[in-house]
Design a protein around this motif. Structure first.
Motif, short mmCIF file in Angstrom:
data_model
loop_
_atom_site.label_atom_id
_atom_site.label_comp_id
_atom_site.label_asym_id
_atom_site.label_seq_id
_atom_site.Cartn_x
_atom_site.Cartn_y
_atom_site.Cartn_z
N UNK A 77 15.30 -2.76 63.92
CA UNK A 77 15.69 -3.68 65.00
C UNK A 77 16.43 -2.92 66.09
N UNK A 78 17.38 -2.08 65.68
CA UNK A 78 18.11 -1.28 66.66
C UNK A 78 17.21 -0.36 67.45
N UNK A 79 16.25 0.24 66.76
CA UNK A 79 15.30 1.13 67.44
C UNK A 79 14.44 0.36 68.43
N UNK A 80 14.06 -0.85 68.06
CA UNK A 80 13.25 -1.66 68.98
C UNK A 80 14.06 -2.04 70.23
N UNK B 71 19.83 -13.40 55.04
CA UNK B 71 19.92 -12.22 55.90
C UNK B 71 18.54 -11.79 56.41
N UNK B 72 17.55 -11.85 55.54
CA UNK B 72 16.23 -11.44 55.97
C UNK B 72 15.69 -12.38 57.03
N UNK B 73 15.93 -13.67 56.85
CA UNK B 73 15.46 -14.62 57.85
C UNK B 73 16.19 -14.42 59.17
N UNK C 131 19.29 -3.35 52.97
CA UNK C 131 18.36 -3.70 54.04
C UNK C 131 18.49 -2.73 55.23
N UNK C 132 19.15 -1.61 55.02
CA UNK C 132 19.48 -0.71 56.13
C UNK C 132 18.25 -0.26 56.93
N UNK C 133 17.15 -0.01 56.24
CA UNK C 133 15.94 0.43 56.95
C UNK C 133 15.43 -0.65 57.89
N UNK C 134 15.51 -1.90 57.45
CA UNK C 134 15.05 -3.02 58.29
C UNK C 134 15.97 -3.22 59.49
N UNK C 135 17.28 -3.07 59.27
CA UNK C 135 18.21 -3.19 60.38
C UNK C 135 17.99 -2.08 61.40
#
Length: 322
Positions: A122-125, A69-71, A115-119
């Motif tokens: 991505x949405x913010x970007x 998932x991280x990759x 991993x919610x903070x990392x997801x």
């Protein structure tokens, strides 16, 4: 030679005088969308099969999914970078972005929650970049199936996708749509009934698409009208289903305008384009797009379903279609 067969002749058939057609008011060219991966190897994603996953000892499953998932999240970020570099503002995420996240063991779902903070980043970007992100769940989602088990499984898949979109921070609206087909033919009543009972995080994003077999554009339009969800019009599916010899047959424009009326925000209307691989009516997708409905000049968003992906998008942009 028909307009659809001749990529240099896309003048189309005059339809402006039809009393049933209201032209869209649009001047900017459509935004063209990349579907999942690139023809080059630049945007690719990892996966794991269900068989391989279940063969892993239980204590290894969480670690395996964390790494995968991280990759894939990193690769999703690279996909956004690719879109920016190539002036692409629509990106269809792979339905298998986070495999095994809808299984009953809930290991994948738990990993994603952690991993919610990392997801969210991505949405913010994507929002900052002005890139619209959408999904097309796989063919196993059949809300009109005769089998209660298939319907239940379909709902679980949609719920997982909706939760992923929530974790990405994407809006609960057709801006961040989840597009599916009607499924089993002649089951419109069941399809409408199931959709009416969907939770808000799914129904607010759900769209339906006409196909070349089970649901014609006019049939799925009626479902969308009854269920109050948008219709994603696919011109190639339409010409295949109706056995037409041109993308500029009057019914193409008529169905596109009718589909537009199902979108609460017409500026978000999304359509699909593909060409036949070996012949105009071939259901298999071609490498590039050499024929385009004349009326597609008037839509705001087009997903390009061609095998050569970004090369097809670049050719469209440079071919004078719009």
């Amino acid at each position: 030679m028909s307009a659809a067969r001749d990529s240099k002749s896309l003048s189309g058939i005059a339809i402006n005088n039809s009393p049933h057609v209201q032209q869209l008011q649009k001047t900017a060219p459509p935004h063209l969308g990349l579907v999942c991966i690139t023809f080059s190897k630049e945007v690719r994603f990892r996966t794991i099969t269900r068989t391989r996953y279940l063969q892993l000892p239980e204590e290894q499953r969480e670690t395996a999914l964390k790494v995968l998932y991280r990759e894939n999240l990193q690769r999703l970020d690279l996909a956004l970078t690719f879109c920016v570099r190539n002036s692409i503002r629509l990106y269809r995420m792979p339905s298998g972005l986070f495999p095994m996240s809808d299984l009953e063991d809930e290991i994948g779902a738990t990993v994603l929650e952690k991993m919610s903070a990392d997801l969210a980043k991505i949405g913010q970007r994507a929002e900052r970049l002005g890139i619209r992100m959408v999904l097309h769940p796989d063919q196993y989602v059949v809300l009109s199936s005769d089998s209660p088990h298939v319907v239940t499984t379909s709902l679980k898949i949609l719920d997982r996708h909706a939760r992923t979109l929530d974790l990405l921070g994407l809006p609960r609206s057709s801006w961040s749509l989840m597009n599916i087909h009607g499924g089993k033919s002649q089951r419109a009543d069941q399809l409408v009934g199931v959709i009416s009972e969907l939770p808000e995080n799914i129904k607010s994003r759900l769209t339906l698409e006409n196909d070349e077999h089970a649901y014609s554009a006019s049939e799925i339009l009626q479902v969308c009208q009854r269920a109050e969800i948008p219709l994603v019009f696919d011109a190639h599916h339409h010409i295949c289903h109706e056995n037409l010899d041109s993308y500029d047959h009057p019914s193409v424009a008529e169905m596109l305008y009718a589909a537009r009326e199902t979108w609460a925000n017409p500026d978000w209307q999304l359509v699909h384009i593909s060409n036949g691989e070996e012949a105009f009516g071939d259901r298999k997708h071609s490498d590039l797009i050499t024929a385009m409905p004349n009326v597609y000049r008037e839509v705001p968003w087009i997903e390009v379903e061609a095998k050569h992906k970004e090369e097809a998008i670049a050719r469209i942009a440079s071919a004078g279609f719009f």
